[in-house]
Scaffold this motif. Structure first.
Motif, PDB file in Angstrom:
ATOM      1  N   GLY A 324       3.853  -0.861   3.052  1.00  0.00           N
ATOM      2  CA  GLY A 324       3.787  -0.083   1.821  1.00  0.00           C
ATOM      3  C   GLY A 324       3.142  -0.847   0.686  1.00  0.00           C
ATOM      4  N   ILE A 325       2.917  -0.133  -0.399  1.00  0.00           N
ATOM      5  CA  ILE A 325       2.323  -0.748  -1.584  1.00  0.00           C
ATOM      6  C   ILE A 325       3.356  -1.667  -2.224  1.00  0.00           C
ATOM      7  CG2 ILE A 325       1.345  -0.284  -3.854  1.00  0.00           C
ATOM      8  CD1 ILE A 325       0.485   2.456  -2.783  1.00  0.00           C
ATOM      9  N   CYS A 326       2.921  -2.855  -2.584  1.00  0.00           N
ATOM     10  CA  CYS A 326       3.856  -3.886  -3.056  1.00  0.00           C
ATOM     11  C   CYS A 326       4.778  -3.369  -4.161  1.00  0.00           C
ATOM     12  CB  CYS A 326       3.087  -5.123  -3.522  1.00  0.00           C
ATOM     13  SG  CYS A 326       1.777  -4.810  -4.717  1.00  0.00           S
ATOM     14  N   HIS A 327       4.233  -2.652  -5.128  1.00  0.00           N
ATOM     15  CA  HIS A 327       5.068  -2.237  -6.277  1.00  0.00           C
ATOM     16  C   HIS A 327       6.131  -1.229  -5.853  1.00  0.00           C
ATOM     17  CE1 HIS A 327       1.968  -4.340  -8.306  1.00  0.00           C
ATOM     18  NE2 HIS A 327       1.058  -3.418  -8.084  1.00  0.00           N
ATOM     19  N   GLU A 328       5.773  -0.372  -4.886  1.00  0.00           N
ATOM     20  CA  GLU A 328       6.733   0.620  -4.406  1.00  0.00           C
ATOM     21  C   GLU A 328       7.834  -0.070  -3.598  1.00  0.00           C
ATOM     22  OE1 GLU A 328       7.447   3.616  -4.929  1.00  0.00           O
ATOM     23  OE2 GLU A 328       8.690   4.143  -3.203  1.00  0.00           O
ATOM     24  N   THR A 344       1.195 -10.841  -8.962  1.00  0.00           N
ATOM     25  CA  THR A 344      -0.240 -10.997  -9.255  1.00  0.00           C
ATOM     26  C   THR A 344      -0.971  -9.660  -9.250  1.00  0.00           C
ATOM     27  OG1 THR A 344      -0.647 -11.319  -6.911  1.00  0.00           O
ATOM     28  CG2 THR A 344      -0.351 -13.300  -8.246  1.00  0.00           C
ATOM     29  N   ASP A 345      -0.474  -8.693  -9.982  1.00  0.00           N
ATOM     30  CA  ASP A 345      -1.139  -7.394 -10.025  1.00  0.00           C
ATOM     31  C   ASP A 345      -0.708  -6.694 -11.304  1.00  0.00           C
ATOM     32  OD1 ASP A 345      -2.409  -5.268  -7.729  1.00  0.00           O
ATOM     33  OD2 ASP A 345      -1.421  -4.385  -9.480  1.00  0.00           O
ATOM     34  N   SER A 346      -1.655  -6.003 -11.934  1.00  0.00           N
ATOM     35  CA  SER A 346      -1.354  -5.455 -13.255  1.00  0.00           C
ATOM     36  C   SER A 346      -0.304  -4.331 -13.220  1.00  0.00           C
ATOM     37  CB  SER A 346      -2.625  -4.969 -13.942  1.00  0.00           C
ATOM     38  OG  SER A 346      -3.293  -4.051 -13.120  1.00  0.00           O
ATOM     39  N   SER A 537      -1.401   6.066  -4.004  1.00  0.00           N
ATOM     40  CA  SER A 537      -1.420   4.867  -4.845  1.00  0.00           C
ATOM     41  C   SER A 537      -0.007   4.501  -5.293  1.00  0.00           C
ATOM     42  CB  SER A 537      -2.322   5.001  -6.080  1.00  0.00           C
ATOM     43  OG  SER A 537      -1.655   5.689  -7.120  1.00  0.00           O
ATOM     44  N   CYS A 538       0.076   3.377  -6.014  1.00  0.00           N
ATOM     45  CA  CYS A 538       1.393   2.959  -6.497  1.00  0.00           C
ATOM     46  C   CYS A 538       1.937   3.957  -7.507  1.00  0.00           C
ATOM     47  CB  CYS A 538       1.338   1.548  -7.085  1.00  0.00           C
ATOM     48  SG  CYS A 538       0.121   1.296  -8.376  1.00  0.00           S
ATOM     49  N   THR A 539       1.054   4.676  -8.198  1.00  0.00           N
ATOM     50  CA  THR A 539       1.499   5.651  -9.193  1.00  0.00           C
ATOM     51  C   THR A 539       2.019   6.928  -8.542  1.00  0.00           C
ATOM     52  OG1 THR A 539      -0.352   4.866 -10.503  1.00  0.00           O
ATOM     53  CG2 THR A 539       0.787   6.795 -11.329  1.00  0.00           C
ATOM     54  N   GLY A 602      -0.163   2.225   2.113  1.00  0.00           N
ATOM     55  CA  GLY A 602      -1.094   1.201   1.632  1.00  0.00           C
ATOM     56  C   GLY A 602      -1.831   1.725   0.430  1.00  0.00           C
ATOM     57  N   CYS A 603      -2.784   0.960  -0.024  1.00  0.00           N
ATOM     58  CA  CYS A 603      -3.548   1.415  -1.174  1.00  0.00           C
ATOM     59  C   CYS A 603      -4.966   0.888  -1.065  1.00  0.00           C
ATOM     60  CB  CYS A 603      -2.898   0.976  -2.477  1.00  0.00           C
ATOM     61  SG  CYS A 603      -3.520   1.979  -3.838  1.00  0.00           S
ATOM     62  N   GLY A 604      -5.645   0.888  -2.183  1.00  0.00           N
ATOM     63  CA  GLY A 604      -7.008   0.382  -2.205  1.00  0.00           C
ATOM     64  C   GLY A 604      -7.979   1.310  -2.897  1.00  0.00           C
ATOM     65  N   ALA A 605      -7.625   2.617  -3.015  1.00  0.00           N
ATOM     66  CA  ALA A 605      -8.571   3.560  -3.614  1.00  0.00           C
ATOM     67  C   ALA A 605      -8.935   3.147  -5.040  1.00  0.00           C
ATOM     68  CB  ALA A 605      -7.989   4.962  -3.607  1.00  0.00           C
ATOM     69  N   CYS A 606      -7.965   2.611  -5.782  1.00  0.00           N
ATOM     70  CA  CYS A 606      -8.258   2.335  -7.185  1.00  0.00           C
ATOM     71  C   CYS A 606      -9.077   1.065  -7.359  1.00  0.00           C
ATOM     72  CB  CYS A 606      -6.986   2.327  -8.032  1.00  0.00           C
ATOM     73  SG  CYS A 606      -6.343   0.739  -8.458  1.00  0.00           S
ATOM     74  N   ILE A 607      -9.294   0.301  -6.292  1.00  0.00           N
ATOM     75  CA  ILE A 607     -10.225  -0.831  -6.397  1.00  0.00           C
ATOM     76  C   ILE A 607     -11.398  -0.635  -5.442  1.00  0.00           C
ATOM     77  CG2 ILE A 607      -8.808  -2.690  -7.361  1.00  0.00           C
ATOM     78  CD1 ILE A 607      -8.141  -3.489  -4.448  1.00  0.00           C
ATOM     79  N   GLY A 608     -11.637   0.599  -5.078  1.00  0.00           N
ATOM     80  CA  GLY A 608     -12.800   0.899  -4.244  1.00  0.00           C
ATOM     81  C   GLY A 608     -12.676   0.379  -2.834  1.00  0.00           C
ATOM     82  N   ILE A 625      -4.096   8.796  -9.133  1.00  0.00           N
ATOM     83  CA  ILE A 625      -3.969   7.352  -9.373  1.00  0.00           C
ATOM     84  C   ILE A 625      -3.893   7.058 -10.871  1.00  0.00           C
ATOM     85  CG2 ILE A 625      -5.037   6.671  -7.195  1.00  0.00           C
ATOM     86  CD1 ILE A 625      -7.552   5.953  -8.723  1.00  0.00           C
ATOM     87  N   ASN A 626      -4.046   5.805 -11.213  1.00  0.00           N
ATOM     88  CA  ASN A 626      -3.725   5.383 -12.576  1.00  0.00           C
ATOM     89  C   ASN A 626      -4.906   5.065 -13.482  1.00  0.00           C
ATOM     90  OD1 ASN A 626      -4.433   2.887 -11.249  1.00  0.00           O
ATOM     91  ND2 ASN A 626      -2.329   2.855 -10.492  1.00  0.00           N
ATOM     92  N   ARG A 627      -6.086   4.774 -12.920  1.00  0.00           N
ATOM     93  CA  ARG A 627      -7.179   4.378 -13.814  1.00  0.00           C
ATOM     94  C   ARG A 627      -8.496   4.978 -13.359  1.00  0.00           C
ATOM     95  NH1 ARG A 627      -6.163  -2.058 -13.047  1.00  0.00           N
ATOM     96  NH2 ARG A 627      -4.691  -1.569 -14.698  1.00  0.00           N
TER      97      ARG A 627
HETATM   98  S1  SF4 Z   1      -3.273   1.926  -7.352  1.00  0.00           S
HETATM   99 FE1  SF4 Z   1      -4.465   0.122  -7.733  1.00  0.00          FE
HETATM  100  S2  SF4 Z   1      -2.968  -1.290  -8.602  1.00  0.00           S
HETATM  101 FE2  SF4 Z   1      -1.824   0.315  -7.607  1.00  0.00          FE
HETATM  102  S3  SF4 Z   1      -1.438  -0.511  -5.635  1.00  0.00           S
HETATM  103 FE3  SF4 Z   1      -3.295   0.665  -5.517  1.00  0.00          FE
HETATM  104  S4  SF4 Z   1      -4.944  -0.756  -5.756  1.00  0.00           S
HETATM  105 FE4  SF4 Z   1      -3.074  -1.723  -6.463  1.00  0.00          FE
END
Ligand code: SF4
Length: 672
Positions: A324-328, A344-346, A537-539, A602-608, A625-627
């Motif tokens: 899973g996504i680290c923040h979740e 180490t992630d915003s 995404s984490c959001t 998992g994730c990755g869409a928000c960093i391409g 997503i968030n940004r």
């Molecule tokens: S949305 Fe962006 S910050 Fe959040 S987990 Fe995915 S890649 Fe990382």
């Protein structure tokens, strides 16, 4: 850092070294890089210089696949593209013999990536000059030992004057000043350990405190129990309870620790820290990333190496499936009320939903705190949001956050502050919905967000952590003092007044940046056709988000609809627990019937780096997503929206707010 040297008491330019001015006119940059032109501050005004230089432009994600700063520096500013071409070719900054780099306002906005500073530093830059710096970027400069100056100081330096080091420390808190004087965070930490520097005495006495202040006060290092008080602006050293890194960042942490403390380095408390394999898990499937697979594999290997070496908790992928996504996962399993967490992630700020203080830091800071168990902090100011009322049908926490971004973040009220979230309206939201609010504190340019705990907090924690001692968790929670001071103000938001919103992608070519603060109401948007709808995404990959997607999809499927033929609708689970929930409760059947692309955790869409990124500039995406910074999720135009809006839009083919019953099949006409 091994390469760090203590700056001299009087700073001068080095004979033979050059100054690079990042001008709005790209031709001037090209000529300086080619060695045809040398400018002075007298040739230009601040208005001639580039503003808002984004860290993604300084080091795009693909550059960060290298973990050694010297390799990263070779592609410094690779994301500065003019007429489809890189303004800085490979090695251009390094080979130009520059030691000063000059820009306009707000240098280093965007993501918190420390590699942006590393790219400059390892290209030979020792002084960054700007009218202002984004706060996290400024902190990264301090930690890396890169001096920061304004344009008047540059004028003096270019006139041959020596400028006292004290002038480069002006405006910083006492501990940051010590770090600047030592030449960066690692030399500072070593000097502290060796007793060569003395921390400023802690002098704040009893006072009412906000939640963020209380949490930092509780973690003060070396201060007796009854004297733990802080106020905004205090420079303090605090113990860190735990943290985590992912495969995009861990390799560099490992590299720095080996460089600084040797291959047998030790860390303080492995049980409280973790590594995750989540951000690059799908990079192999993104065509543009295929050229970097070798480097990505090295990042994965080095993360495993750090994990084996230190014994931190291991959330590696199994058979290429991420847990899973680290923040979740961190909020599900690791973060406790009252914790001080650094990762180490915003989007580490998401952990604030558990009544913890959590924010993202760069690899240098993280490596340092892993090793020492503590970090230094300038106590941030706070801003309080009291939520009242209840959300209307079809409106979610994401809409609330897009509203906060427009109304409070855009005018910079949340800048670098701790957003304190409380009130009866907040208590009407589920933990997943509250997590959407804390997750996007970083898009508000806030330091973080923290939610006041209530019975739902402890119920949720008990549900996710069977056997947890709830009374112990309750005892760790913090609440604000009634007369605490909020420098950012105290605001009431009536949830019943919130309407479905998007953040639009702006028009970067006409000076309107793509930005999460570009709020607009969906019902005032006009017709915006889409090609991609992304939910995850984490959001927006939590259980409640999946339930939102399902509500819309089920209604559409029951009416005989499928995803609009011109749209690709992707839904990605935030963690394996979220996926399990959806499968066990039969949510997946409707997604499959509708033609949704379901993606494992998992994730990755928000960093391409994952499914859901656009491939051409004309593609329009609506995403939960968030940004939406330009180029971050592919070259297309990206609208941020709620899970309900994303799902409804996937069926209509244009951005559409969900209204309950909107897809319900019309009753068959009665036969006479
Ligand atoms: S949305 Fe962006 S910050 Fe959040 S987990 Fe995915 S890649 Fe990382």
């Amino acid at each position: 850092m091994k390469t760090a040297t203590k700056p001299p008491e009087t700073v001068r330019l080095t004979p033979g070294k050059r100054v690079l001015f990042l001008t709005k006119d790209p031709e001037l940059i090209k000529r300086q890089l080619a060695g045809e032109l040398d400018l002075t501050m007298d040739d230009l005004t601040v208005d001639d210089l580039l503003d808002d230089i984004n860290t993604d432009a300084m080091t795009p994600a693909w550059v960060c696949f290298s973990h050694r700063p010297e390799d990263i520096a070779r592609d410094a500013y690779a994301g500065l593209i003019v007429d489809g071409e890189r303004l800085f070719s490979r090695d251009a900054l390094r080979d130009g013999s520059f030691e000063v780099i000059v820009s306009g306002y707000r240098k280093g906005v965007g993501s918190s990536r420390e590699t942006a500073v590393q790219a400059e530093k390892w290209s030979g830059i020792r002084i960054a000059v700007a009218a202002s710096f984004a706060p996290i970027h400024a902190g990264n400069n301090v930690n890396q030992g890169v001096l920061m100056a304004d344009h008047d100081m540059l004028r003096r330096l270019q006139a041959g004057e020596g400028v006292p080091l004290e002038a480069f420390c002006r405006g910083y808190d006492p501990i940051s000043k010590l770090i600047i004087r030592q030449g960066g965070l690692f030399p500072f930490a070593k000097a502290l350990e060796a007793g060569e520097v003395e921390l400023p005495p802690h002098g704040t006495g009893p006072r009412p405190m906000t939640m963020g202040e209380k949490l930092l006060a509780r973690h003060l290092r070396g201060v007796p129990e009854g004297e733990r008080y802080v106020k905004p602006g205090d420079a303090v050293v605090v113990d860190v309870d735990g943290g985590y890194s992912h495969e995009f960042t861990t390799a560099q942490v490992h590299y720095f620790l080996e460089e600084e403390y040797g291959s047998g380095y030790e860390i303080q408390d492995p049980a409280k820290f973790a590594v995750f394999e989540d951000h690059l898990i799908y990079a192999d499937d993104v065509p543009k990333m295929r050229g970097f697979i070798g480097k990505i594999d090295t990042l994965r290997d080095l993360q495993r190496e750090l994990q084996r070496h230190t014994g931190v908790q291991d959330f590696s992928a199994q058979d290429r499936v991420s847990p899973g996504i680290c923040h979740e996962v961190a909020r599900e399993k690791l973060i406790e009320p009252g914790d001080f967490i650094q990762a180490t992630d915003s989007h580490t700020c998401m952990g604030g939903v558990n009544n913890a203080l959590a924010w993202g830091v760069g690899a240098t800071e993280y490596a340092n705190l892993l090793h020492s168990g503590f970090t230094q902090v300038e106590v941030p100011e706070s801003i309080r949001f009291e939520l009242v009322g209840e959300l209307k049908e079809g409106v979610t926490a994401k809409d609330v956050m897009l509203y906060i971004l427009l109304e409070y973040a855009k005018p910079q009220k949340t800048l670098n502050r701790v957003m304190e979230l409380t009130g009866p309206g907040l208590r009407s939201l589920s933990m997943d919905e509250r997590a959407t609010l804390t997750n996007m504190a970083t898009e508000c340019s806030a330091r973080t967000a923290i939610v006041e705990a209530d019975e739902e907090t402890f119920r949720w924690l008990a549900e996710w952590r069977p056997g947890a001692d709830v009374e112990r968790l309750r005892g760790r929670a913090v609440a604000p003092d009634p007369d605490a001071e909020y420098a950012g103000g105290s605001y009431v938001i009536d949830l019943s007044s919130i309407r479905p919103m998007v953040a639009h992608p702006g028009d970067p070519d006409r000076g309107i940046p793509s930005d999460p603060t570009n709020g607009a109401f969906v019902d005032e948007l006009g017709e915006v056709e889409i090609e991609i709808a992304y939910g995850g995404s984490c959001t927006a990959g939590k259980i409640d988000d999946l339930v939102f997607y399902h509500r819309v999809v089920k209604e559409a499927v029951d009416a005989g609809l499928k995803v609009h033929p011109g749209v690709r609708f992707l839904i990605q689970f935030g963690s394996e627990a979220v996926e399990r929930y959806c499968r066990e409760r039969g949510l997946v059947a409707a997604f499959e019937e509708a033609g949704v692309d379901l993606i494992q955790p998992g994730c990755g869409a928000c960093i391409g780096c994952g499914p859901g990124v656009s491939e051409t500039p004309d593609q329009v995406t609506v995403s939960a997503i968030n940004r939406n910074y330009k180029g971050r999720s592919g070259p297309g135009r990206l609208y941020l929206a709620s899970p309900l809006t994303v799902a409804a839009s996937a069926f209509t083919g244009k951005i559409t707010a969900y209204k309950p019953g909107m897809f319900a099949r019309a009753p068959e006409p009665a036969i006479a």
